[in-house]
Write an enzyme that holds these catalytic residues in place. Structure first.
Site, PDB file in Angstrom:
ATOM      1  N   LEU A  74      -8.541   2.023   9.328  1.00 57.16           N
ATOM      2  CA  LEU A  74      -9.722   1.482   8.646  1.00 57.16           C
ATOM      3  C   LEU A  74     -10.974   2.349   8.813  1.00 57.16           C
ATOM      4  O   LEU A  74     -12.071   1.844   9.052  1.00 57.16           O
ATOM      5  CB  LEU A  74     -10.018   0.053   9.122  1.00 57.16           C
ATOM      6  CG  LEU A  74      -9.152  -1.051   8.520  1.00 57.16           C
ATOM      7  CD1 LEU A  74      -9.409  -2.377   9.214  1.00 57.16           C
ATOM      8  CD2 LEU A  74      -9.413  -1.178   7.023  1.00 57.16           C
ATOM      9  N   ASN A 100     -12.774  -5.358  -0.003  1.00 59.28           N
ATOM     10  CA  ASN A 100     -11.751  -5.720   0.985  1.00 59.28           C
ATOM     11  C   ASN A 100     -12.439  -5.783   2.348  1.00 59.28           C
ATOM     12  O   ASN A 100     -12.964  -4.780   2.830  1.00 59.28           O
ATOM     13  CB  ASN A 100     -10.640  -4.665   0.971  1.00 59.28           C
ATOM     14  CG  ASN A 100      -9.578  -4.904   2.038  1.00 59.28           C
ATOM     15  OD1 ASN A 100      -9.797  -4.653   3.212  1.00 59.28           O
ATOM     16  ND2 ASN A 100      -8.423  -5.354   1.613  1.00 59.28           N
ATOM     17  N   ASN A 128      -8.681  -9.455   4.175  1.00 57.87           N
ATOM     18  CA  ASN A 128      -7.504  -8.844   4.784  1.00 57.87           C
ATOM     19  C   ASN A 128      -7.238  -9.469   6.147  1.00 57.87           C
ATOM     20  O   ASN A 128      -7.921  -9.151   7.124  1.00 57.87           O
ATOM     21  CB  ASN A 128      -7.710  -7.332   4.910  1.00 57.87           C
ATOM     22  CG  ASN A 128      -6.496  -6.646   5.516  1.00 57.87           C
ATOM     23  OD1 ASN A 128      -5.439  -7.247   5.664  1.00 57.87           O
ATOM     24  ND2 ASN A 128      -6.656  -5.385   5.852  1.00 57.87           N
ATOM     25  N   CYS A 131      -5.380  -7.688   9.944  1.00 62.25           N
ATOM     26  CA  CYS A 131      -6.039  -6.975  11.037  1.00 62.25           C
ATOM     27  C   CYS A 131      -5.639  -7.576  12.385  1.00 62.25           C
ATOM     28  O   CYS A 131      -5.449  -8.790  12.508  1.00 62.25           O
ATOM     29  CB  CYS A 131      -7.556  -7.073  10.895  1.00 62.25           C
ATOM     30  SG  CYS A 131      -8.195  -6.241   9.446  1.00 62.25           S
ATOM     31  N   LYS A 166      -5.334 -11.512   1.564  1.00 58.99           N
ATOM     32  CA  LYS A 166      -4.251 -10.527   1.610  1.00 58.99           C
ATOM     33  C   LYS A 166      -3.362 -10.820   2.804  1.00 58.99           C
ATOM     34  O   LYS A 166      -3.805 -10.746   3.956  1.00 58.99           O
ATOM     35  CB  LYS A 166      -4.820  -9.107   1.694  1.00 58.99           C
ATOM     36  CG  LYS A 166      -3.770  -8.022   1.501  1.00 58.99           C
ATOM     37  CD  LYS A 166      -4.419  -6.661   1.331  1.00 58.99           C
ATOM     38  CE  LYS A 166      -3.394  -5.604   0.951  1.00 58.99           C
ATOM     39  NZ  LYS A 166      -4.042  -4.285   0.712  1.00 58.99           N
ATOM     40  N   THR A 194       1.316  -3.664   4.063  1.00 57.87           N
ATOM     41  CA  THR A 194       2.362  -2.773   4.561  1.00 57.87           C
ATOM     42  C   THR A 194       3.215  -3.419   5.643  1.00 57.87           C
ATOM     43  O   THR A 194       2.776  -4.305   6.373  1.00 57.87           O
ATOM     44  CB  THR A 194       1.738  -1.491   5.140  1.00 57.87           C
ATOM     45  OG1 THR A 194       0.781  -1.852   6.136  1.00 57.87           O
ATOM     46  CG2 THR A 194       1.060  -0.670   4.045  1.00 57.87           C
ATOM     47  N   GLY A 218       5.177   2.194  -0.329  1.00 62.23           N
ATOM     48  CA  GLY A 218       5.962   3.002  -1.253  1.00 62.23           C
ATOM     49  C   GLY A 218       7.198   2.270  -1.744  1.00 62.23           C
ATOM     50  O   GLY A 218       7.433   1.099  -1.393  1.00 62.23           O
ATOM     51  N   GLY A 244       3.273  -3.361  -3.681  1.00 63.31           N
ATOM     52  CA  GLY A 244       4.307  -2.969  -2.733  1.00 63.31           C
ATOM     53  C   GLY A 244       5.373  -2.115  -3.392  1.00 63.31           C
ATOM     54  O   GLY A 244       6.436  -2.603  -3.732  1.00 63.31           O
ATOM     55  N   GLY A 245       5.073  -0.839  -3.597  1.00 60.71           N
ATOM     56  CA  GLY A 245       6.076   0.074  -4.127  1.00 60.71           C
ATOM     57  C   GLY A 245       6.125   0.210  -5.631  1.00 60.71           C
ATOM     58  O   GLY A 245       7.109   0.725  -6.177  1.00 60.71           O
TER      59      GLY A 245
END
Length: 322
Positions: A74, A100, A128, A131, A166, A194, A218, A244-245
């Site tokens: 971050l 965010n 988010n 964290c 998120k 992620t 990815g 997500g990808g």
């Protein structure tokens, strides 16, 4: 101009359902040499904290099969510098901007939410909760159902802007967390963030990342993302921002069909900076070829009932302003 891709997302009229993933688009203008950012539906900006952060030491990025690990930590200039940057960014971007926000403790989340609430150029907020909570031994806020409840509830008290929470995918029951944040006032949920992973340098015999572990993103995470969005969208009555990808039009359509009202592009843009434009054109073509009046008509199409129940539950929820 066609309105097949126009959607209403939490009270914001978007030209299309394509957004950026926080951390992958900087503060909105870094990709302008590749495409006009105003072609996006909205821009989710790089995560911000109350104080400036230098990020993690050592190697921060590691390539993995069909993806990448990141442990940036971050890195950002902090809220005060962010407030100075936003007016000039908004002059160039005529699309909704999403901030965010992040914190190490509950009080930081509340404080930064109060600050962002006063920034007129910010239309929506992405909370988010992935964290690490330093008061809870480093466990992510979003990994603990009651902490997810608490941070969502307390931020909602000071924030009137539309709030997207998120979610962390590093949990046993993503549906439980999604329902909790909905109960506490979330206008939408974003998933997935992620997945926690690591990589080893076999010559040095130690982890590649300076922080040992990092977030996997990815194409490798796409099946997990699809599964979680599919489950969550059948259990809540608020819109899902899916990510997500995603690296192609086909991927984007899959995400929408499992229940995403809008999508965020992240890692895929590193290898193909024009990915948002290509997907936008691809979605338009798909709608024309399949006689789809509006892309929102296929949200949840892969559900057992074709998404009828979910789209019905969404109803006016896409128009909630705060």
């Amino acid at each position: 101009m066609s309105n097949r891709l126009n959607i209403n997302f939490l009270g914001q009229n978007l030209n299309n359902p394509i957004m950026t993933a926080s951390g992958c688009f900087g503060y909105g203008l870094e990709y302008k040499d590749y495409f006009n950012p105003n072609e996006l539906g909205a821009a989710v900006l790089k995560g911000i904290t109350m104080e400036s952060r230098n990020g993690n030491a050592g190697t921060r990025i590691a390539e993995t099969p069909s993806g990448m690990l990141n442990s940036v930590g971050l890195e950002n200039p902090g809220i005060e510098e962010f407030k100075k940057l936003i007016p000039s960014i908004k002059k160039e971007l005529n699309i909704p901007l999403v901030a965010n926000i992040n914190g190490k403790i509950l009080e930081e989340y509340i404080a930064i939410a109060k600050e962002v609430e006063q920034i007129d150029e910010i239309e929506m907020v992405e909370l988010n909760i992935s964290c690490p909570n330093v008061k809870d031994g480093g466990m992510a806020f979003g990994a603990n159902p009651e902490m997810a409840r608490l941070v969502t509830r307390e931020v909602r008290k000071v924030l009137t802007k539309p709030m997207i929470v998120k979610l962390s995918p590093n949990v046993t029951n993503i549906v439980e967390i999604a329902k909790i944040v909905e109960e506490e006032g979330a206008n939408g949920v974003a998933l997935i963030n992620t997945l926690l992973g690591m990589a080893i340098d076999i010559r040095k015999r130690k982890p590649i990342l300076g922080n040992v572990m990092g977030g996997l993103s990815g194409p490798a995470v796409k099946p997990v993302a699809l599964r979680m969005i599919y489950q969550v969208s059948q259990a809540v009555s608020i819109p899902v921002l899916g990510m997500g990808g995603i690296s192609s039009t086909e991927d984007a359509i899959e995400f929408i069909m499992v229940g995403a009202s809008a999508i965020s592009l992240g890692t895929g843009m590193f290898g193909n900076p024009r990915l948002p434009v290509e997907i936008k054109e691809g979605l338009e073509k798909y709608c024309i070829e399949n006689n789809i009046d509006n892309i929102s008509d296929i949200v949840g199409a892969a559900h057992p009932d074709g998404g009828v129940a979910y789209r019905s539950r969404l109803g006016g929820n896409n128009e909630i302003k705060g």
